[in-house]
Design an enzyme around this catalytic site. Structure first.
Site, short mmCIF file in Angstrom:
data_model
loop_
_atom_site.label_atom_id
_atom_site.label_comp_id
_atom_site.label_asym_id
_atom_site.label_seq_id
_atom_site.Cartn_x
_atom_site.Cartn_y
_atom_site.Cartn_z
N ASN A 100 19.60 9.12 -0.34
CA ASN A 100 19.07 7.75 -0.32
C ASN A 100 20.03 6.95 0.54
O ASN A 100 21.23 6.98 0.29
CB ASN A 100 19.03 7.25 -1.77
CG ASN A 100 18.57 5.82 -1.88
OD1 ASN A 100 18.04 5.26 -0.93
ND2 ASN A 100 18.75 5.22 -3.06
N GLY A 101 19.54 6.25 1.56
CA GLY A 101 20.41 5.46 2.43
C GLY A 101 20.19 5.84 3.88
O GLY A 101 19.18 6.47 4.22
N GLU A 488 0.77 -9.24 -0.74
CA GLU A 488 1.40 -7.92 -0.89
C GLU A 488 0.59 -6.94 -1.73
O GLU A 488 0.64 -5.75 -1.48
CB GLU A 488 2.85 -8.01 -1.37
CG GLU A 488 3.07 -8.53 -2.75
CD GLU A 488 4.55 -8.67 -3.10
OE1 GLU A 488 5.38 -7.94 -2.55
OE2 GLU A 488 4.85 -9.51 -3.96
N LYS A 603 10.27 -1.04 -3.87
CA LYS A 603 10.80 -2.02 -4.82
C LYS A 603 12.22 -2.44 -4.48
O LYS A 603 12.57 -3.61 -4.54
CB LYS A 603 10.75 -1.40 -6.21
CG LYS A 603 11.22 -2.30 -7.31
CD LYS A 603 10.17 -3.31 -7.64
CE LYS A 603 10.62 -4.30 -8.68
NZ LYS A 603 9.79 -5.52 -8.63
C1 F6R Z 1 7.97 -9.40 -3.85
C2 F6R Z 1 9.21 -8.70 -4.10
C3 F6R Z 1 10.25 -8.74 -3.04
C4 F6R Z 1 11.65 -8.86 -3.68
C5 F6R Z 1 12.72 -8.75 -2.60
C6 F6R Z 1 14.12 -8.95 -3.16
O1 F6R Z 1 7.10 -9.31 -4.92
O2 F6R Z 1 9.38 -8.07 -5.11
O3 F6R Z 1 10.03 -9.77 -2.14
O4 F6R Z 1 11.73 -10.07 -4.35
O5 F6R Z 1 12.65 -7.50 -1.98
O6 F6R Z 1 14.42 -7.98 -4.12
P1 F6R Z 1 15.61 -8.17 -5.15
O7 F6R Z 1 15.26 -9.32 -6.03
O8 F6R Z 1 15.69 -6.87 -5.87
O9 F6R Z 1 16.84 -8.46 -4.34
#
Ligand code: F6R
Length: 608
Positions: A100-101, A488, A603
């Site tokens: 991963n990376g 999205e 995610k």
């Molecule tokens: C939209 C969504 C993304 C995250 C973004 C930041 O529904 O989930 O826009 O908010 O990728 O992710 P985090 O909060 O994990 O830094």
């Protein structure tokens, strides 16, 4: 963005790995693979598509072994094909590796290896790792991994097995998360605890430039310089049922409905109602400096960024602090010039977002103090910041963020209230704010009572291919977030706009086929919003209003109304976003979209 899960122990390896991968699928889902070792035989299977494709491929095949590694991929280098799927192997098929990376110097490593006669099967950056480890192997897999770590640049969480070392997995990290799980007579490693939370809540967070050797009975950790390390075992609060659907058709809907609880969790043990002041233990290490803070820079991406945008208005209302909100992906390339006593506040659900992490590292280099509001305990952003507040919202599995957004808004409000009460905010205002916050969970339940109505509105409009979301002040970021949620997961084109800007351009788009969602609670922006709604209506644009309960005037003006209970104006966004989340969810449902894993998204965005 990819997901790693590994297991060594006596359980049925096939089901541990496949179930683990399913929990990680939200991280990336264009291909997947497993390699299972039984003695000195390694069986490897890979498939393009979601985990279910891999599952179909291995259905009916008996896969036995005491150790195995598994991976779900979100393509960065090379198309989502079977050859590019992990695990990758060396030419002699001794070494199998998942990653991963991004290996940044893979081009030069690949060229050099090719000159030495190594044949590459894939287009990935990962494959160089398999060849390098094989070349360095001299009877010890951990030593070969250590030497390889010295040669590669970039970020990685990796897991490796070798044909000659049955029952042993070597994992290593630099920049990408890797968590080791401990259970009786077995060990796990994964990029996220959700992959193992069914089996154990005892974990060790591997740190950057460390590697660990896992056998069923032992975990030994050392640095890349071969210095042995002892790490504390932590207990995670996530439970097995947190990663189950529990009767909901999608994680997104489950997480929308969890919000009354997650908001309670964000406030639990953190309120002193009689004093009108919150307590936030996590920021105490920096309190001496923070209480005099006059300049706050909020950095985040996506939905977390929109939470930050609401936060700016809330801080302006409750404190004397000057607040700036920055997209993390842009911030680090700016000329950063902080006034004395500037705090940087990173907002992140995953705590692993590469842009946010890079932004705070850059700010640290420039001397700023760092705070974080993070959901994942022990994540990179949580570790990089000087102090912070956890969301305690449980895992968010739906790719579209919902419950973390409202949890972030709650914690931002608590932080603003705490700082405000040490500045000019009165006791009465503090008490009023805390009382209003305490009512929010039950008020969200009142919005859920309109779910059928919201679903009917979605059914009416889901065929419209363009939507506009309008709001002002506190609710301008909600317009942006509402539009983001819709695009999205439903793939409908949507724009979020500050309503006052509409006449400077977007009004040209208004027509009977384009619905406008107007976020119009009864606050100081109400009359201005009414004028903007009238401008849309006079061009025959349909309007769906998110308005305060009992607002008769709005009913006469618009096509549909979704009501929110009355609250203080700066708390309205926690309520107004709920109908937007549900509207997006139901539109996506009518369009038959893959709601929890929308196309092209992942995610946890661990690439810049
Ligand atoms: C939209 C969504 C993304 C995250 C973004 C930041 O529904 O989930 O826009 O908010 O990728 O992710 P985090 O909060 O994990 O830094």
């Amino acid at each position: 963005m990819c997901g790693i899960v590994c297991y060594v122990g006596p359980r049925d390896i096939k089901s541990v790995l496949i179930e683990g991968l399913k929990q990680l699928e939200y991280r990336g889902y264009d291909s997947a693979g497993i390699a299972v070792q039984n003695g000195n035989r390694i069986a490897c299977y890979r498939a393009v598509g979601k985990i279910v494709e891999l599952e179909k491929k291995i259905a009916g095949i008996e896969i036995i072994g005491e150790s195995g590694i598994a991976h779900t991929r979100w393509a960065t280098h090379g198309a989502p094909t079977e050859e590019n799927a992990h695990p990758h192997r060396d030419g002699k098929e001794n070494v199998y590796v998942i990653h991963n990376g991004i290996i940044e110097n893979y081009h030069s490593l690949r060229r050099r290896l090719q000159q030495e006669g190594v044949h590459f099967r894939s287009e990935t950056d990962t494959e160089v790792l398999a060849h390098l480890i094989a070349l360095h192997y001299d009877g010890s897999l951990s030593e070969a991994v250590r030497k390889t770590m010295g040669q590669v640049e970039g970020t990685f969480g990796i897991a490796v097995i070798h044909r000659n070392e049955p029952g042993r997995i070597v994992v290593a990290r630099r920049g990408s998360p890797l968590i080791i799980g401990l259970s009786d007579g077995s060990h796990f490693a994964a990029s996220d605890v959700s992959a193992m939370v069914r089996y154990t809540n005892q974990v060790i967070h591997l740190q950057d430039n460390e590697l660990a050797v896992l056998t069923k009975d032992d975990v030994s950790i050392s640095t890349v310089q071969a210095v042995s390390v002892k790490r504390v075992v932590e207990t995670v609060e996530w439970r097995g049922e947190d990663v189950e659907l529990n009767g909901f058709p999608h994680f997104m809907l489950k997480e929308i409905y969890e919000q009354p609880n997650t908001i309670e969790n964000a406030m639990r043990g953190r309120l002193e109602p009689a004093e009108g002041v919150p307590k936030l233990g996590g920021i105490m290490p920096v309190w001496d400096r923070l209480k005099d803070c006059r300049h706050l820079v909020i950095v985040a991406c996506g939905t977390s960024f929109y939470a930050g945008c609401v936060g700016r208005y809330v801080f302006e209302k409750l404190t004397e602090i000057d607040v700036q909100v920055e997209l993390a992906s842009e911030f680090r390339y700016r000329k950063l010039n902080f006034p004395p006593n500037t705090f940087i506040l990173a907002l992140s659900q995953s705590g692993e977002t590469a842009d946010t992490l890079a932004a705070i590292k850059e700010a640290k280099r420039k001397g700023a103090s760092l705070l974080g509001i993070v959901n994942v305990v022990g994540s990179s952003i949580a570790r990089e910041t000087d102090a912070g507040v956890y969301n305690h919202a449980g895992p968010e599995i739906g790719v579209a963020s919902t419950k973390i957004f409202t949890s972030q808004l709650t914690i931002l409000t608590l932080l603003a209230l705490l700082l405000g009460r040490h500045q000019n905010l009165s006791l009465t205002d503090g008490i009023e704010a805390i009382r209003a916050l305490q009512r929010i969970p039950e008020q969200i339940n009142a919005i859920f009572a309109q779910a059928n109505h919201i679903e009917a509105i979605a059914e009416n409009y889901y065929r419209c291919s363009n939507w506009l979301f309008l709001g002002r002040k506190y609710n301008y970021p909600i317009a942006m977030e509402g539009a983001l949620k819709l695009k999205e997961i439903s793939y409908i084109h949507a724009e979020g706009y500050p309503a006052g800007e509409m006449k400077h351009g977007p009004i040209a788009l208004v027509n009977p086929e384009m619905p406008t969602v107007a976020i119009v609670p009864q606050d100081d922006m109400y009359e201005k919003m009414i004028s903007n709604i009238q401008e849309v209506k006079s061009r025959r644009g349909p309007v769906i209003a998110v308005a305060t309960q009992g607002d008769a005037k709005i009913r006469e003006l618009v096509d549909e109304v979704i009501e929110i209970p009355p609250t203080l104006s700066f708390l309205n966004p926690i309520l107004t976003v709920i109908p937007c989340q549900l509207l997006a969810y139901y539109c996506a449902k009518f369009l038959n979209r893959d709601i929890d894993q929308p196309r092209n998204l992942a995610k946890s965005v661990t690439v810049e």
